[in-house]
Design a protein around this motif. Structure first.
Motif, short mmCIF file in Angstrom:
data_model
loop_
_atom_site.label_atom_id
_atom_site.label_comp_id
_atom_site.label_asym_id
_atom_site.label_seq_id
_atom_site.Cartn_x
_atom_site.Cartn_y
_atom_site.Cartn_z
N PRO A 1 0.82 -1.23 0.00
CA PRO A 1 0.00 0.00 0.00
C PRO A 1 0.84 1.27 0.00
CG PRO A 1 0.08 -0.94 2.20
CD PRO A 1 0.82 -1.90 1.32
N PHE A 2 2.12 1.17 -0.29
CA PHE A 2 3.03 2.33 -0.32
C PHE A 2 4.18 1.98 -1.25
CE2 PHE A 2 3.82 -0.47 3.25
CZ PHE A 2 5.14 -0.84 3.05
N ARG A 3 4.96 2.98 -1.59
CA ARG A 3 6.13 2.76 -2.43
C ARG A 3 7.38 3.04 -1.60
NH1 ARG A 3 6.16 -0.17 -6.69
NH2 ARG A 3 7.75 1.09 -7.72
N VAL A 4 8.16 1.99 -1.36
CA VAL A 4 9.40 2.15 -0.61
C VAL A 4 10.38 2.95 -1.46
CG1 VAL A 4 11.25 0.92 0.57
CG2 VAL A 4 8.99 -0.11 0.41
N HIS A 5 11.16 3.80 -0.80
CA HIS A 5 12.15 4.58 -1.55
C HIS A 5 13.13 3.62 -2.23
CE1 HIS A 5 15.49 7.36 -2.34
NE2 HIS A 5 14.56 8.29 -2.32
N PRO A 6 13.51 3.91 -3.50
CA PRO A 6 14.40 2.99 -4.22
C PRO A 6 15.68 2.65 -3.48
CG PRO A 6 13.51 4.62 -5.72
CD PRO A 6 13.06 5.03 -4.34
N PRO B 1 6.64 7.19 3.45
CA PRO B 1 6.65 5.79 2.97
C PRO B 1 7.56 4.89 3.81
CG PRO B 1 6.87 7.32 1.14
CD PRO B 1 7.02 8.13 2.38
N ALA B 2 8.69 5.44 4.28
CA ALA B 2 9.59 4.63 5.09
C ALA B 2 8.95 4.28 6.43
CB ALA B 2 10.91 5.37 5.32
N LEU B 3 8.19 5.21 7.02
CA LEU B 3 7.46 4.91 8.25
C LEU B 3 6.42 3.82 8.02
CD1 LEU B 3 6.98 8.49 9.74
CD2 LEU B 3 8.24 6.61 10.79
N GLN B 4 5.73 3.90 6.88
CA GLN B 4 4.77 2.86 6.54
C GLN B 4 5.47 1.50 6.38
OE1 GLN B 4 2.91 5.21 3.16
NE2 GLN B 4 1.08 4.19 3.96
N ALA B 5 6.65 1.55 5.77
CA ALA B 5 7.41 0.30 5.59
C ALA B 5 7.83 -0.27 6.93
CB ALA B 5 8.61 0.55 4.70
N GLU B 6 8.27 0.58 7.86
CA GLU B 6 8.63 0.09 9.19
C GLU B 6 7.45 -0.64 9.83
OE1 GLU B 6 12.06 3.20 10.85
OE2 GLU B 6 10.01 3.30 11.65
N ASN B 7 6.29 -0.03 9.78
CA ASN B 7 5.12 -0.65 10.40
C ASN B 7 4.69 -1.92 9.67
OD1 ASN B 7 5.16 1.37 12.27
ND2 ASN B 7 3.39 2.48 11.48
N TYR B 8 4.86 -1.95 8.36
CA TYR B 8 4.53 -3.15 7.60
C TYR B 8 5.45 -4.30 8.01
CZ TYR B 8 3.72 -6.21 3.58
OH TYR B 8 3.42 -7.29 2.78
N ILE B 9 6.74 -3.99 8.14
CA ILE B 9 7.70 -5.01 8.56
C ILE B 9 7.35 -5.53 9.95
CG2 ILE B 9 10.10 -5.36 9.28
CD1 ILE B 9 10.90 -3.43 6.99
#
Length: 745
Positions: free
Chosen positions: A407-412, A488-496
């Motif tokens: 649901p988000f795009r992680v920074h490349p 997006p990085a915060l979303q990725a942290e929570n997804y992980i």
């Protein structure tokens, strides 16, 4: 006599003047998964510290000497001393992967198999020096064939035959004895090829497998310089002709064998000329080459007419010995895991994450587990074996394959790194099964692994982006940065955190802090508290005699480490305890907020009268830090937040009492160990009082220091923490397997 499958292996290492590399090779052999191996080291006429290295392994390794600078003589001594069913050879600048020995043994699965070898990585560990090898009776080699040639090329008198590379070769010992071992005419080059052709001519197969892998660092030697230019042409030219005359001339004639030798000589001339032109060889090497070739040709013509100089019965009697099992049980875990640790900045000297992962990697390896650390480099990729750990230094490349379901795009920068690491783990997993991955939450190193779901993933909690955001208001002010990277990085942290198999909290406080900052409720059943460890650097240290009361600070001179609070407290302390001294270590080039000066510059400007008792040490080496701890009366670090507090564990290790702040993971280290005092963050007067009180009370400092050392041994030593960590890993693997089984059904 009925054939019996070989069950024991002798590993022979022939060495000369490579003490440091030899030590690593021996230690890598102790990590072999096989329990039925012995190690035989034959030391040539070394003049470096090789004998000192070997002295460490008395009783664990068979140690022999070879007076001649001749590899085949040395190898025959190794065969004579070896008592395994199979004798394997590995160079003193090579390191086998963990299942190398067992896989070589397993390949002896029928009576017709006489020799087994496998692929060899070059010095980078990323490309092959040799895969499947075909040689002909001239001695020419094709070292990177696609398929195992043993079935097509292993028959008596085959002109092209299956052959092995010396640093990853093995032979049935009974066949070595029956065929004579090594021909001692080969002081270097074609020695193992000569054995292979005789094994095949005796009616046996030379088999090549693809999964008993060796990493060959290909160090400079008497034969080649650091640029891999040949500096000693005689053995190669002489032995090429000798081999061709012995094995090719019966089929093609002497003239054809001599012409082949001439062709090889011309190739050496061309190579030498190129290296001289490019400054890699001195010109005299080129000018001397015609004379070297003439001598080599004459010697080869003379000696091939003599009987070969094989392994003798006298040598066998001289070196006969019982099988000496390697000391495997002291280093191998009962049920070893293959662990991959991700650490993007593993080589960074000032990275706390890199530091604790390094300790963890070495400690897990010392307990007998196979450990791979994957990290990022900007230069050429390579794999090294360091302190028992396989370190993969990789480049990221470009990946544009984020799952559409995210649901988000992680920074490349984060996605490409994590994907590159995932690809490397897949490559490792082909060679030996990977059991578990551990990655820090910082920089979302685990994102591709969690998305793929292929491997059990443990995520360790340190400072998260959500925590870091609090101390970086400039990020919030940069709308493009917030929208393109931070959010997006915060979303990725929570997804992980929501989808990994296990969450390792290095303290209870960091779990609570990330839950609050990231606004996430982590699954309680996934959370495991497992602290950090430090290797003991103080057990044999001698405490320095103190001429004064010394207070030590270690950390970056920045707000997060509370340096402003400490500097505000120092004048009051020195007013009460005039004979005290403060030694402040760490990066002191960081500007104070809203200032053009550093904290150091501000203090020096304000308090020039105190500079005889306050020393800014700047960045220190590890040895210099240890020296400070040995002389310190008190360690002070008033950090505003620490996710754990590894610096306090360092002080405890040295028996130095601590003062920290009542925040983050610090109370779990200091208070629960009864090794120091806590003050409230940003309370400079309270800090000054605590420091002054302890400096005035020697008995209390001694009691707190002793309690700290006991707590280090019982709570934070590598053996204690890694034992807990292995339990975390095993629970994560079981959980991952159960979930996979559930999804299948």
């Amino acid at each position: 006599m009925t054939w019996a499958k070989p069950t024991t292996l002798s590993v022979v290492v022939n060495t000369c003047n490579r003490a440091a590399s030899l030590d690593k090779t021996i230690r890598s052999l102790f990590q072999q998964a096989a329990s039925n191996i012995e190690i035989v080291v034959v030391n040539g006429p070394s003049t470096d510290g090789t004998e000192d290295v070997l002295a460490k392994y008395l009783g664990q390794v068979k140690i022999l000497r070879c007076a001649d600078f001749n590899l085949s003589i040395s190898r025959n001594i190794g065969i004579a001393a070896a008592t395994g069913d199979v004798v394997a050879f590995i160079d003193d600048d090579a390191f086998p992967e963990p299942f190398w020995a067992q896989r070589l043994l397993d390949a002896y699965n029928s009576e017709e198999v006489g020799a087994v070898g496998s692929h060899v990585f070059d010095q980078t560990g990323m490309d092959y020096q040799a895969t499947n090898i075909i040689c002909d009776r001239y001695g020419s080699a094709w070292p990177k064939e696609m398929h195992d040639p043993s079935d097509l090329y292993s028959f008596p008198q085959a002109f092209k035959f299956s052959a092995l590379i010396g640093t990853n070769s093995s032979f049935r010992r009974d066949l070595l004895l029956a065929t004579g071992g090594f021909d001692e005419e080969y002081e270097y080059f074609l020695d193992e090829t000569d054995v292979c052709v005789r094994i095949i001519d005796a009616g046996y197969k030379v088999v090549q497998i693809d999964h008993a892998l060796v990493h060959h660092k290909f160090l400079p030697s008497h034969m080649r310089n650091a640029r891999k230019a040949t500096v000693h042409h005689y053995p190669i030219l002489k032995n090429t002709l000798y081999f061709a005359l012995r094995y090719a001339s019966p089929q093609v004639g002497v003239d054809a064998a001599l012409q082949h030798g001439e062709n090889v000589y011309q190739a050496h001339l061309r190579d030498a000329k190129w290296f001289v032109e490019h400054g890699e060889l001195p010109p005299e090497k080129l000018s001397a080459l015609p004379g070297v070739y003439a001598r080599a040709r004459n010697d080869a013509l003379e000696r091939y007419q003599r009987p070969p100089r094989y392994l003798t019965a006298d040598l066998l009697r001289t070196h006969a010995a019982e099988f000496l099992p390697s000391n495997r049980n002291s280093v191998m875990a009962a049920d070893p895991l293959c662990v991959v640790l991700l650490c993007r900045q593993y080589d960074a000297v000032d990275s706390g994450i890199a530091r604790f992962i390094g300790v963890q990697a070495r400690s897990l390896a010392a307990l007998g587990h196979t450990v791979h650390v994957l990290t990022l480099v900007q230069s050429d990729a390579r794999i090294d074996w360091e302190d028992g750990v396989w370190v993969h230094r990789l480049t990221a490349g470009w990946y544009d394959d984020q799952p559409a379901t995210l649901p988000f795009r992680v920074h490349p920068s984060q996605w490409c790194y994590s994907r590159a690491m995932l690809d490397e783990v897949r490559r490792i997993n082909v060679r030996h099964k990977v059991d578990v991955i551990e990655a820090p939450i910082w920089d979302n190193e685990a994102i591709a692994f969690v998305c793929s779901g292929e491997f059990p993933v443990v995520v360790s909690l340190q400072t998260s982006l959500g925590i870091a955001l609090e101390s970086h208001p400039e990020w919030r002010d940069d709308k493009a940065h917030m929208e393109g990277f931070v959010l997006p990085a915060l979303q990725a942290e929570n997804y992980i955190l929501s989808n990994c198999d296990s969450i390792r909290g290095i303290s209870r406080a960091i779990v609570d802090e990330i839950s609050s900052r990231n606004k996430i409720t982590m699954p309680g059943e996934n959370i495991e508290i497992c602290n950090l460890a430090l290797e003991d650097r103080a057990s044999n240290a001698v405490r320095a005699a103190r001429q004064s009361l010394e207070v030590f600070f270690l950390g970056r001179l920045e707000l997060r480490k509370g340096i402003d609070v400490l500097l505000d407290a120092i004048p009051a302390v020195l007013n009460r305890v005039p004979h005290a001294r403060f030694n402040l270590a760490g990066d002191d080039k960081i500007l104070a907020p809203n200032s053009t000066e550093t904290f150091r510059q501000i203090f020096v400007r304000k308090h020039p009268d105190l500079m005889d008792r306050v020393t800014f040490l700047g960045k220190l080496s590890d040895a210099e830090v240890d020296a400070q701890f040995r002389s310190a009366s008190l360690f002070v670090a008033p950090s505003r937040f620490e996710s754990f507090g590894l610096i306090y564990v360092e002080a405890m290790m040295f028996g130095v009492p601590c003062i920290g702040c009542n925040t983050g993971g610090i109370p779990e280290v200091v208070s629960e160990s009864d090794c120091g005092l806590l003050v409230e963050p940003e309370d400079a007067p309270g800090l000054a009082n605590a420091i002054s009180d302890l400096l005035k009370d020697a008995q209390r400092r001694r009691t707190l220091g002793q309690a700290g050392r006991r707590a280090y041994d019982q709570r934070f030593s590598p053996a204690v923490i890694c034992s807990q960590l292995i339990d975390v890993y095993r629970r994560a693997t079981h959980k991952h397997a159960a979930l996979a089984a559930h999804l299948v059904h």
